[in-house]
Design a protein around this motif. Structure first.
Motif, PDB file in Angstrom:
ATOM      1  N   ARG A  25      -4.344  12.499 -12.481  1.00  0.00           N
ATOM      2  CA  ARG A  25      -3.824  11.421 -13.325  1.00  0.00           C
ATOM      3  C   ARG A  25      -2.277  11.435 -13.464  1.00  0.00           C
ATOM      4  NH1 ARG A  25      -5.775  14.288 -17.684  1.00  0.00           N
ATOM      5  NH2 ARG A  25      -7.249  12.693 -18.147  1.00  0.00           N
ATOM      6  N   ASN A  26      -1.415  12.148 -13.011  1.00  0.00           N
ATOM      7  CA  ASN A  26      -0.085  11.848 -12.477  1.00  0.00           C
ATOM      8  C   ASN A  26       0.140  10.953 -11.326  1.00  0.00           C
ATOM      9  OD1 ASN A  26       2.680  12.233 -13.177  1.00  0.00           O
ATOM     10  ND2 ASN A  26       3.164  13.397 -11.473  1.00  0.00           N
ATOM     11  N   ALA A  27      -0.829  11.366 -10.603  1.00  0.00           N
ATOM     12  CA  ALA A  27      -0.466  10.109  -8.954  1.00  0.00           C
ATOM     13  C   ALA A  27      -1.052   8.818  -9.728  1.00  0.00           C
ATOM     14  CB  ALA A  27      -1.679  10.679  -8.105  1.00  0.00           C
ATOM     15  N   LEU A  28      -1.954   8.676 -10.453  1.00  0.00           N
ATOM     16  CA  LEU A  28      -2.423   7.419 -11.043  1.00  0.00           C
ATOM     17  C   LEU A  28      -1.408   6.813 -11.836  1.00  0.00           C
ATOM     18  CD1 LEU A  28      -6.183   7.876 -11.552  1.00  0.00           C
ATOM     19  CD2 LEU A  28      -5.249   6.597  -9.767  1.00  0.00           C
ATOM     20  N   PHE A  29      -0.749   7.440 -12.789  1.00  0.00           N
ATOM     21  CA  PHE A  29       0.096   6.740 -13.783  1.00  0.00           C
ATOM     22  C   PHE A  29       1.387   7.267 -13.699  1.00  0.00           C
ATOM     23  CE2 PHE A  29      -4.253   6.673 -15.465  1.00  0.00           C
ATOM     24  CZ  PHE A  29      -4.515   5.344 -15.512  1.00  0.00           C
ATOM     25  N   GLY A  30       1.693   8.216 -13.046  1.00  0.00           N
ATOM     26  CA  GLY A  30       3.214   8.899 -13.065  1.00  0.00           C
ATOM     27  C   GLY A  30       3.653   9.123 -14.411  1.00  0.00           C
ATOM     28  N   ARG A  31       2.831   9.542 -15.538  1.00  0.00           N
ATOM     29  CA  ARG A  31       3.145  10.103 -16.691  1.00  0.00           C
ATOM     30  C   ARG A  31       2.856  11.366 -17.009  1.00  0.00           C
ATOM     31  NH1 ARG A  31       0.844   6.026 -21.105  1.00  0.00           N
ATOM     32  NH2 ARG A  31       2.180   7.393 -22.602  1.00  0.00           N
ATOM     33  N   GLY A  32       2.620  12.148 -16.203  1.00  0.00           N
ATOM     34  CA  GLY A  32       2.356  13.682 -16.478  1.00  0.00           C
ATOM     35  C   GLY A  32       0.949  14.072 -16.208  1.00  0.00           C
ATOM     36  N   ASP A  33       0.428  15.275 -16.458  1.00  0.00           N
ATOM     37  CA  ASP A  33      -0.740  15.752 -16.136  1.00  0.00           C
ATOM     38  C   ASP A  33      -1.891  15.411 -17.183  1.00  0.00           C
ATOM     39  OD1 ASP A  33       0.475  16.710 -14.081  1.00  0.00           O
ATOM     40  OD2 ASP A  33       0.868  18.662 -14.756  1.00  0.00           O
ATOM     41  N   ARG A  34      -1.372  15.404 -18.341  1.00  0.00           N
ATOM     42  CA  ARG A  34      -2.210  15.356 -19.402  1.00  0.00           C
ATOM     43  C   ARG A  34      -2.624  13.903 -20.082  1.00  0.00           C
ATOM     44  NH1 ARG A  34      -1.928  20.930 -21.344  1.00  0.00           N
ATOM     45  NH2 ARG A  34      -2.143  22.094 -19.340  1.00  0.00           N
ATOM     46  N   LEU A  35      -3.529  13.809 -20.904  1.00  0.00           N
ATOM     47  CA  LEU A  35      -3.951  12.516 -21.593  1.00  0.00           C
ATOM     48  C   LEU A  35      -2.837  11.912 -22.216  1.00  0.00           C
ATOM     49  CD1 LEU A  35      -7.443  12.952 -23.191  1.00  0.00           C
ATOM     50  CD2 LEU A  35      -7.061  11.443 -21.257  1.00  0.00           C
ATOM     51  N   PRO A  36      -2.275  10.815 -22.307  1.00  0.00           N
ATOM     52  CA  PRO A  36      -1.167  10.380 -23.159  1.00  0.00           C
ATOM     53  C   PRO A  36      -1.489  10.399 -24.447  1.00  0.00           C
ATOM     54  CG  PRO A  36      -2.386   8.446 -22.027  1.00  0.00           C
ATOM     55  CD  PRO A  36      -3.208   9.883 -21.465  1.00  0.00           C
ATOM     56  N   PRO A  37      -0.770  10.276 -25.366  1.00  0.00           N
ATOM     57  CA  PRO A  37      -0.982  10.458 -26.894  1.00  0.00           C
ATOM     58  C   PRO A  37      -1.836   9.353 -27.455  1.00  0.00           C
ATOM     59  CG  PRO A  37       1.652  10.413 -26.678  1.00  0.00           C
ATOM     60  CD  PRO A  37       0.693  10.312 -25.147  1.00  0.00           C
ATOM     61  N   GLU A  38      -1.838   8.244 -26.874  1.00  0.00           N
ATOM     62  CA  GLU A  38      -2.544   7.078 -27.389  1.00  0.00           C
ATOM     63  C   GLU A  38      -3.991   7.220 -27.120  1.00  0.00           C
ATOM     64  OE1 GLU A  38      -0.141   6.835 -25.265  1.00  0.00           O
ATOM     65  OE2 GLU A  38      -0.756   5.527 -23.846  1.00  0.00           O
TER      66      GLU A  38
ATOM     67  N   TYR B 122       0.783  -1.063   0.157  1.00  0.00           N
ATOM     68  CA  TYR B 122      -0.032   0.056   0.013  1.00  0.00           C
ATOM     69  C   TYR B 122       0.949   1.178  -0.002  1.00  0.00           C
ATOM     70  CZ  TYR B 122      -4.118   2.867   1.105  1.00  0.00           C
ATOM     71  OH  TYR B 122      -5.288   3.717   0.915  1.00  0.00           O
ATOM     72  N   PRO B 123       0.421   2.415  -0.726  1.00  0.00           N
ATOM     73  CA  PRO B 123       1.269   3.339  -0.921  1.00  0.00           C
ATOM     74  C   PRO B 123       1.806   4.250   0.444  1.00  0.00           C
ATOM     75  CG  PRO B 123      -0.829   3.925  -2.004  1.00  0.00           C
ATOM     76  CD  PRO B 123      -0.673   2.428  -1.365  1.00  0.00           C
ATOM     77  N   THR B 124       2.898   4.670   0.746  1.00  0.00           N
ATOM     78  CA  THR B 124       3.438   5.115   1.846  1.00  0.00           C
ATOM     79  C   THR B 124       3.101   6.609   1.956  1.00  0.00           C
ATOM     80  OG1 THR B 124       5.594   4.900   1.175  1.00  0.00           O
ATOM     81  CG2 THR B 124       4.885   3.223   2.709  1.00  0.00           C
ATOM     82  N   ASP B 125       3.117   7.091   0.568  1.00  0.00           N
ATOM     83  CA  ASP B 125       2.918   8.628   0.251  1.00  0.00           C
ATOM     84  C   ASP B 125       2.271   8.886  -0.804  1.00  0.00           C
ATOM     85  OD1 ASP B 125       3.254  11.194   1.148  1.00  0.00           O
ATOM     86  OD2 ASP B 125       5.431  10.897   1.610  1.00  0.00           O
ATOM     87  N   TYR B 126       1.648   9.915  -1.059  1.00  0.00           N
ATOM     88  CA  TYR B 126       1.171  10.461  -2.362  1.00  0.00           C
ATOM     89  C   TYR B 126       2.339  11.034  -3.287  1.00  0.00           C
ATOM     90  CZ  TYR B 126      -3.645  10.618  -0.726  1.00  0.00           C
ATOM     91  OH  TYR B 126      -5.008  10.456  -0.156  1.00  0.00           O
ATOM     92  N   VAL B 127       1.861  10.516  -4.715  1.00  0.00           N
ATOM     93  CA  VAL B 127       2.703  11.074  -5.721  1.00  0.00           C
ATOM     94  C   VAL B 127       2.168  12.643  -5.870  1.00  0.00           C
ATOM     95  CG1 VAL B 127       3.306  11.233  -8.304  1.00  0.00           C
ATOM     96  CG2 VAL B 127       2.938   8.922  -6.797  1.00  0.00           C
ATOM     97  N   PRO B 128       3.197  13.593  -5.672  1.00  0.00           N
ATOM     98  CA  PRO B 128       2.570  14.886  -5.804  1.00  0.00           C
ATOM     99  C   PRO B 128       2.018  15.151  -7.495  1.00  0.00           C
ATOM    100  CG  PRO B 128       4.998  14.850  -5.598  1.00  0.00           C
ATOM    101  CD  PRO B 128       4.470  13.581  -5.571  1.00  0.00           C
ATOM    102  N   GLY B 129       1.233  16.255  -7.303  1.00  0.00           N
ATOM    103  CA  GLY B 129       0.857  16.673  -8.723  1.00  0.00           C
ATOM    104  C   GLY B 129      -0.728  16.345  -8.902  1.00  0.00           C
ATOM    105  N   THR B 130      -1.309  16.301 -10.245  1.00  0.00           N
ATOM    106  CA  THR B 130      -2.593  16.077 -10.442  1.00  0.00           C
ATOM    107  C   THR B 130      -2.851  14.593 -10.396  1.00  0.00           C
ATOM    108  OG1 THR B 130      -1.904  15.117 -12.706  1.00  0.00           O
ATOM    109  CG2 THR B 130      -2.295  17.716 -12.147  1.00  0.00           C
TER     110      THR B 130
END
Ligand SMILES: Cc1cc2nc3c(=O)[nH]c(=O)nc-3n(C[C@H](O)[C@H](O)[C@H](O)COP(=O)(O)O)c2cc1C
Length: 476
Positions: free
Chosen positions: A433-446, A423-431
Motif C-alpha cells: 500500500r505504501n509503495a502504491l500511494f506513499g501514504r503509509g501502510d494502512r487504509l486511509p481514513p476516507e 518508469y520507477p528506478t527503485d522500489y518505495v520501501p515498505g508495504t
C-alpha cells in the motif's frame, strides 16, 4: 511532465493463462506451473523489472459455456487444470523483498471468517505485500459445484460482496487494537483481552459474532484490487478498490471506462486517483521492429481460435459456438462479465464492428486487451500514447509465452521507459500500500474500511469494549 507508467504481471496457476494454444510453443514454460521454482524464478525476474506486483487470477469452475460442455476447455487447457493461487505466495515472498502479490478469490465461494485469517497470515508472512483481487465470479459451473443451480444474478453477486467486505473490514480493522498483543512476562499476559473486540456482525448472508483470529498484520486490510467494469461493478470498485484492473480491446472503450471509474471514485468521496488503474495488455518485443513482428507472427501461428472462443464465451456468458463466425454478437443480456460484452458491442479503434471470428482471434493472445508489437522504443511509444489518451496508471501485462514475454519486457522495454524518466528506478520501501500511494501502510481514513475501526461509524463493537483500557478504566 511525462506521465509515469507502472507495470503489473498477470498470471494464473495454470498453463497459457491468456494465450490459448501457446502452451505448444517450444519456449513456453507454463506447464511448469506445478513447480515452486517456476514461481520463485518469475517473482525474482519481475522484481528485477521493478514491477509493482504479480496479479494471480483464479476461477473455481470450468469454461463450459462454449458448446455447452467442458470438452473444448479441457482440450485446449483453457484455464483447466487450474491450481490454488494463495499457496504460491510464501515461496515467492521468500525470494523477493518488494514485489506485491495480488491474489484472486471469489466472494461467493468461501466464508469470510477463515478467509480473513488466511489473508492476514499472508500479510504477516510477506511483510505487508499482499493484495486481494475481489471477484464476484462469472462461471455458472463454479456455482453448480457449490450446490446451487446457477450463480446469483449479476447485481446480487455484488450485493453479497458488499456484505462479505463488511465482515472482513470489521475483522481486519475493528477487532484488534494495535497494542492488543502485549507479550508481558511480568504480568503473564500475552494478549490484553480489553483490546480485542467481538465484531457482532449479523447480516443477510453472514453471522460472525466473534473476534478475528489473527493479530493485526502490517497492512491489516490487504490492498483491495477489483476488476469489474459494469455500472454496478464500478460502484463497488469506487467504494472499495485501491487498484483496478480493466480490460478493453480499444483505446476508446478504455478511455470511457477509466473516466467512468475516476468519476465514481469522486462520487464515493475519494480522490479521482485514489485507485491505481491498470489496463490489460500484452507486449511482444525484440531488438528491432522486424524481429518483434516476426516473433508475433510466430506466436499467432500457435494461437487457438477455439481456445479464444472458449474464454470469450465464459467471460461473456454467451455460447459463441451458436453464432456464425462472421456475425456480430448484437444485443444480448449477460449474467457474466457485462463489461466484456459491452466492449465488443462497440466498434474497434478502426471503426469496424467486431464479428465472432474477430473476437476469437483477438482473444488468442492476451485475452480482451491489446497486443503491442515492436522494439522497446516502439512499444514504449504505444504504452505512453495509450496511457496519455486513456488516463490509466499503468498496464497489467499478460504473457504470450512465459517467462519469455516478461524477460523480453525487462530486457527491451523497461530500459527505454526508465531512460525516458517515466518508469520507477527503485522500489518505495515498505508495504505494498505504501509503495502504491506513499501514504503509509494502512487504509486511509476516507476509505470505506476505515469506518469499521473501533469507535468508527460502521463499527459494531460493543461500546463498553471500546471504552475501557487495559486496567478496565473508562477512556474517552
Ligand atoms: C482484467 C480482469 C481480470 C479478471 N480476473 C478475474 C479472475 O481472476 N477471476 C474471476 O472470477 N473474475 C475475474 N474477472 C471478472 C471480474 O472480477 C468481475 O467479476 C467481472 O468483471 C464482472 O464484473 P462486471 O460485470 O462488473 O464487469 C476479471 C475481470 C477483468 C477485467
Amino acid at each position: 511532465m511525462a506521465r509515469r507508467i507502472r507495470f503489473n504481471a498477470f498470471d494464473m496457476n495454470c498453463v497459457a493463462h491468456q494465450s490459448p494454444g501457446l502452451w505448444r510453443h517450444p519456449e513456453d514454460q507454463s506447464h511448469r506451473y506445478k513447480e515452486l521454482g517456476y514461481w520463485t524464478e518469475l517473482a525474482a525476474l519481475l522484481e528485477r523489472g521493478r514491477f509493482d506486483g504479480l496479479f494471480i487470477a483464479d476461477v473455481l469452475g470450468t469454461y463450459d459455456v462454449y458448446g455447452g460442455d467442458d470438452r473444448a476447455a479441457l482440450r485446449n487447457g483453457a484455464q483447466i487444470p487450474v491450481a490454488d493461487p494463495l499457496l504460491l505466495v510464501s515461496a515467492m515472498a521468500a525470494v523477493t523483498e518488494h514485489l506485491g502479490f495480488g491474489i484472486t478469490t471469489g466472494t461467493g465461494f468461501e466464508h469470510p471468517y477463515p478467509f480473513a485469517r488466511r489473508l492476514s497470515t499472508l500479510d504477516h508472512l510477506t511483510g505487508g505485500r499482499i493484495g486481494w483481487n475481489v471477484v464476484t465470479g462469472y462461471l455458472p459451473s463454479a456455482a453448480r459445484n457449490f450446490g446451487a443451480d446457477d450463480q446469483l444474478d449479476h447485481d446480487d453477486r455484488y450485493d453479497q460482496a458488499d456484505e462479505y467486505l463488511e465482515v472482513l473490514y470489521k475483522l481486519w480493522e475493528g477487532s484488534w487494537e494495535d497494542d492488543a498483543v502485549v507479550r508481558d512476562p511480568e504480568r503473564n499476559i500475552y494478549v490484553d483481552p480489553a483490546k480485542v473486540h467481538h465484531i457482532g456482525h449479523s447480516g443477510r448472508h453472514y453471522t460472525v459474532p466473534g473476534v478475528h483470529l489473527s493479530e493485526p498484520s502490517p497492512q491489516r486490510t490487504p490492498v483491495i484490487f477489483q476488476a469489474g467494469a459494469s455500472p454496478r461493478g464500478v460502484r463497488f470498485a469506487a467504494e472499495n478498490a485501491e487498484a483496478i484492473f480493466v480490460a478493453a480491446p480499444s483505446k476508446r472503450v478504455l478511455a470511457q471506462t477509466v473516466s467512468g471509474i475516476r468519476a465514481a471514485l469522486e462520487a464515493a468521496g475519494r480522490d479521482r486517483y485514489a485507485a491505481r488503474i491498470y489496463a490489460l495488455a500484452t507486449i511482444v518485443t525484440d531488438a528491432t521492429d522486424d524481429a518483434a513482428r516476426r516473433k508475433h507472427r510466430e506466436y499467432l501461428s500457435y494461437a487457438s481460435v477455439e481456445g479464444g472462443l472458449v474464454f470469450m464465451s465464459g467471460w461473456m456468458g454467451i455460447d459463441l459456438s451458436r453464432y456464425d463466425l462472421d456475425d456480430p454478437i448484437g444485443e444480448v443480456e449477460s449474467n457474466a462479465i457485462r463489461s466484456a460484452v459491452a466492449a465488443f458491442q462497440e466498434f474497434d479503434d478502426d471503426g469496424r464492428e467486431w464479428t465472432v471470428r474477430d473476437i476469437g482471434r483477438w482473444a488468442g493472445i492476451g485475452g480482451i486487451g491489446p497486443v503491442f508489437v515492436g522494439s522497446g522504443a516502439t512499444v514504449a511509444d504505444r504504452l505512453q500514447e495509450w496511457a496519455d489518451d486513456t488516463d490509466v496508471d499503468g498496464f497489467n501485462l499478460a504473457y504470450a509465452v512465459t517467462p519469455g514475454t516478461f524477460e523480453d519486457i525487462v530486457r527491451y522495454v523497461i530500459p527505454v521507459l526508465t531512460e525516458r524518466g517515466v518508469y520507477p528506478t527503485d522500489y518505495v520501501p515498505g508495504t505494498l500500500r505504501n509503495a502504491l500511494f506513499g501514504r503509509g501502510d494502512r487504509l486511509p481514513p476516507e476509505h470505506r474500511g476505515a469506518r469499521y475501526r473501533p469507535g468508527g461509524p460502521g463499527s459494531t463493537v460493543l461500546p463498553d469494549e471500546v471504552s475501557r483500557n487495559v486496567a478496565g478504566e473508562l477512556i474517552t
